[in-house]
Design a protein around this motif. Structure first.
Motif, PDB file in Angstrom:
ATOM      1  N   SER A 175      -4.922  30.425 -58.157  1.00 28.50           N
ATOM      2  CA  SER A 175      -5.607  30.299 -58.911  1.00 28.50           C
ATOM      3  C   SER A 175      -5.490  31.753 -59.421  1.00 28.50           C
ATOM      4  N   VAL A 176      -5.789  32.796 -58.967  1.00 31.34           N
ATOM      5  CA  VAL A 176      -6.557  34.257 -59.560  1.00 31.34           C
ATOM      6  C   VAL A 176      -5.092  34.820 -60.499  1.00 31.34           C
ATOM      7  N   LYS A 178      -2.271  36.191 -62.026  1.00 33.76           N
ATOM      8  CA  LYS A 178      -1.718  37.015 -62.694  1.00 33.76           C
ATOM      9  C   LYS A 178      -0.260  35.650 -63.456  1.00 33.76           C
ATOM     10  N   SER A 179       0.115  34.739 -64.532  1.00 34.28           N
ATOM     11  CA  SER A 179       0.555  33.974 -64.818  1.00 34.28           C
ATOM     12  C   SER A 179       2.248  34.342 -64.313  1.00 34.28           C
TER      13      SER A 179
END
Lengths: 343, 297
Positions: A175-176, A178-179
């Motif tokens: 969730s933290v 980078k994509s």
């Protein structure tokens, strides 16, 4: 115990399975998104000239990848046999004691930290995954030992909880992240095969084959232990020692496999069951045959992963579950009358 | 017991043999990067394809990834797999002199594998507006087109400056950039989208966040009071449909200025989500949403 299993039958079946595996590997090496001419690949280029693309694709991309799939499949299936036998649980697979989440967490940390170096041709993801996998098994094993008398239950519970905890940590990191980093790890978490350097294949292959051979040596003891610990003790088998060695070896080959290819699911669960359904529960046979069948299965699944959406590819874990699930259910229904679940 | 010793001995021997015969791989490249006219180029990302075309290297491109559809000629090129899952076999089959990749893990891995086989690869980090110019310069240097690269960077800069003058001194419009609606995810401050919003004369309605594309709750949306909501369309063909869905969704936020003023926009996603030489077009698209009056719309 199956008195029907003579050394000769075992040798015959193993040899047959080995021959089949080699045939499948050769066939799969010829299948790929690019058409490769065997003649062009084997044609020796004149000195100084560049090698043909056919040679490069076949020898440097496909063959290493097929070899890798075979190694990983064999390791996962063989250690699946051991985990099912020692934990006396048909749901057990090589990942049940936290190897998957430990390795996943290691890989995730390596990706998020953005490390970019190589050690003996291995990326930080592979090395962190290997360390994470072994570390987690060691932790779970340690917790299991503390629980003492109810060791198996303790181990399973510790495994489940550690898995859940580490999965939550993976989810936090996801969730933290980078994509872009995220995508890299998602594919890793679903099992991702690439061609590896021959040195890596040589070392990994050596470790896996030695591990499987050692597990085969433990076959007779495992047969007795899966009948009952008391029986095993009464004929002078040190149950704890055998368990400890078997766990350590299967954890090691699983960690090697995971660090080579990410988390390929399903092979370690269904292949041992399938082999048990077809050939009976004798571990002297179950270990080598499962390894060979696991290798065949993963080589085929990986070829499908390369081909289905070519020239892109699927994570191999998706394919193992999609082919393996229905196939296993079919086997389960048709052979359910002669099921011999461990213990 | 003997068999165990034999097994250990065989394993040790095998390992030792491996380090002598096969040897650990070296990460050396057969030919290092440097200025050289590359005749056959493979691009591993749609925005890199756009850069290569803008540098006049279109005819040299022998392979692109699946979503490379701009300029239209790019869609005619053979594909070498998807952006996330490139096929190394397809890349090799193109016999490239240069493979241009992005810098995230999967592309780094691909470029490492290609280098191991002696192929030349160039990793460029095009993730910020400044990174775009650096990337163009790096590609120009690797392909011997430095002149074109400088000209391209200058023209992008000039266009951006022109738009900057146009929107300068006006009120900074607060923008909520919606990446995904359910659950709601928006563009944070550490993105090139944030940079584009600022260059278009706007201001990101979302303050600093831990995440790059943070998931936000309704509460934060109401508190941020965006004057404009922008959603890039995921499928170019379904823009009208997405606009209807967006309006239906956003109508529940009665107190958000963007909703009361009817300023929820769905725009072409391809232009604004690729950091490419079309950056000025992207900024202008955003500026038109923020200040339609400046463009006489």
């Amino acid at each position: 115990m199956h008195p029907s299993l003579t050394p000769r039958i075992l040798l015959f079946r193993t040899a047959l399975a080995t021959a089949l595996l080699v045939a499948i590997m050769l066939a799969c090496a010829m299948i790929g998104p690019q058409d490769v001419s065997l003649k062009a690949a084997l044609h020796r280029p004149p000195a100084g000239a560049a090698v043909s693309p056919d040679y490069e694709i076949l020898v440097r991309v496909r063959i290493p990848r097929v070899l890798l799939a075979a190694m990983v499949g064999a390791a996962l299936a063989a250690s699946g046999v051991i985990f099912q036998a020692l934990l006396g649980n048909p749901l057990a697979d090589p990942y049940i004691l936290g190897v998957s989440s430990g390795a996943g967490l290691g890989a995730m940390i390596a990706v998020i930290a953005g490390l970019n170096w190589t050690l003996w041709g291995r990326s930080p993801i592979a090395i962190f995954a290997f360390v994470g996998a072994l570390g987690t098994v060691w932790l779970v094993w340690g917790i299991g030992r503390v629980t003492g008398r109810y060791q198996v239950t303790g181990l399973l519970l510790a495994g489940v909880v550690v898995n859940a905890f580490f999965s939550a940590m993976i989810m936090f990191l996801v969730s933290v992240a980078k994509s872009q980093q995220l995508h890299a790890t998602l594919f890793w978490l679903m099992g991702n095969m690439t061609e590896e350097d021959f040195f890596v294949l040589w070392m990994g292959g050596g470790g896996i084959v030695a591990g499987i051979t050692a597990l085969y040596f433990l076959g007779p003891q495992l047969n007795v232990i899966s009948v009952g610990h008391e029986d095993a003790r009464s004929i002078g088998i040190s149950v704890q020692r055998v368990e400890c060695i078997a766990f350590a070896i299967s954890a090691f080959i699983t960690a090697v496999a995971v660090s080579l290819s990410g988390l390929v699911g399903f092979v370690g669960l269904i292949v041992p069951h399938a082999v048990r359904l077809l050939f009976g529960p004798d571990h002297r046979q179950l270990v080598p045959l499962s390894a060979l069948v696991g290798a065949m299965f993963l080589v085929v699944a990986d070829t499908a992963a390369r081909m289905v959406v070519a020239p892109a590819q699927l994570p191999v874990g998706v394919v193992t579950a999609m082919i393996g699930g229905p196939f296993f259910l079919l086997l389960l229904v048709s052979h359910s009358r002669k099921v011999f679940w461990p213990r | 017991m003997v068999k165990w010793w034999l097994l250990s001995a065989a394993f040790v021997l095998w390992t030792a043999l491996g380090s002598v015969i096969v040897r650990p791989p070296a990460d050396a490249t057969r030919h290092g990067p440097g200025a050289r006219t590359s005749v056959r180029i493979v691009s591993m990302a749609p925005n890199l394809t756009e850069i290569l075309f803008a540098l006049g290297l279109g005819p040299n491109l022998v392979g692109v990834t699946q979503d490379s559809d701009y300029p239209p000629a790019a869609a005619q090129k053979p594909t070498v797999g998807s952006f996330w899952q490139p096929s190394i076999e397809a890349v090799i089959a193109m016999r490239p002199d240069l493979v241009v990749t992005q810098t995230f893990a999967q592309h780094r891995e691909l470029s490492r594998r290609l280098r191991r086989m002696g192929y030349r690869s160039l990793e460029v980090a095009v993730e910020t507006v400044a990174g775009l110019s650096e990337g163009i310069a790096a590609i120009g240097e690797a392909t011997g087109t430095t002149g074109q690269a400088d000209a391209l960077c200058a023209s992008i800069r000039a266009e951006i400056d022109r738009l900057g003058t146009l929107t300068a001194g006006t009120h900074r419009v607060k923008v909520l950039w919606v990446v995904q609606r359910e659950p709601l995810r928006v563009a944070g401050r550490n993105t090139f989208i944030h940079e584009m919003i600022e260059l278009a004369g706007g201001e990101n309605a979302i303050g600093p966040t831990v995440h790059i594309y943070p998931a936000v709750g309704s509460e934060q949306v109401i508190a941020a009071r965006p004057e404009v909501i922008i959603e890039p369309a995921m499928l170019p063909g379904a823009m009208e449909q997405q606009r209807q869905q967006a309006l239906a969704y956003w109508n529940r936020f009665e107190n958000v200025p963007a909703v009361t003023a009817g300023r929820v926009y769905v725009i072409d996603g391809d232009v604004v989500s690729r950091l490419s030489p079309r950056l000025p077009v992207a900024i202008e698209t955003i500026a038109r949403c923020l200040r339609p009056d400046l463009f006489g719309d």
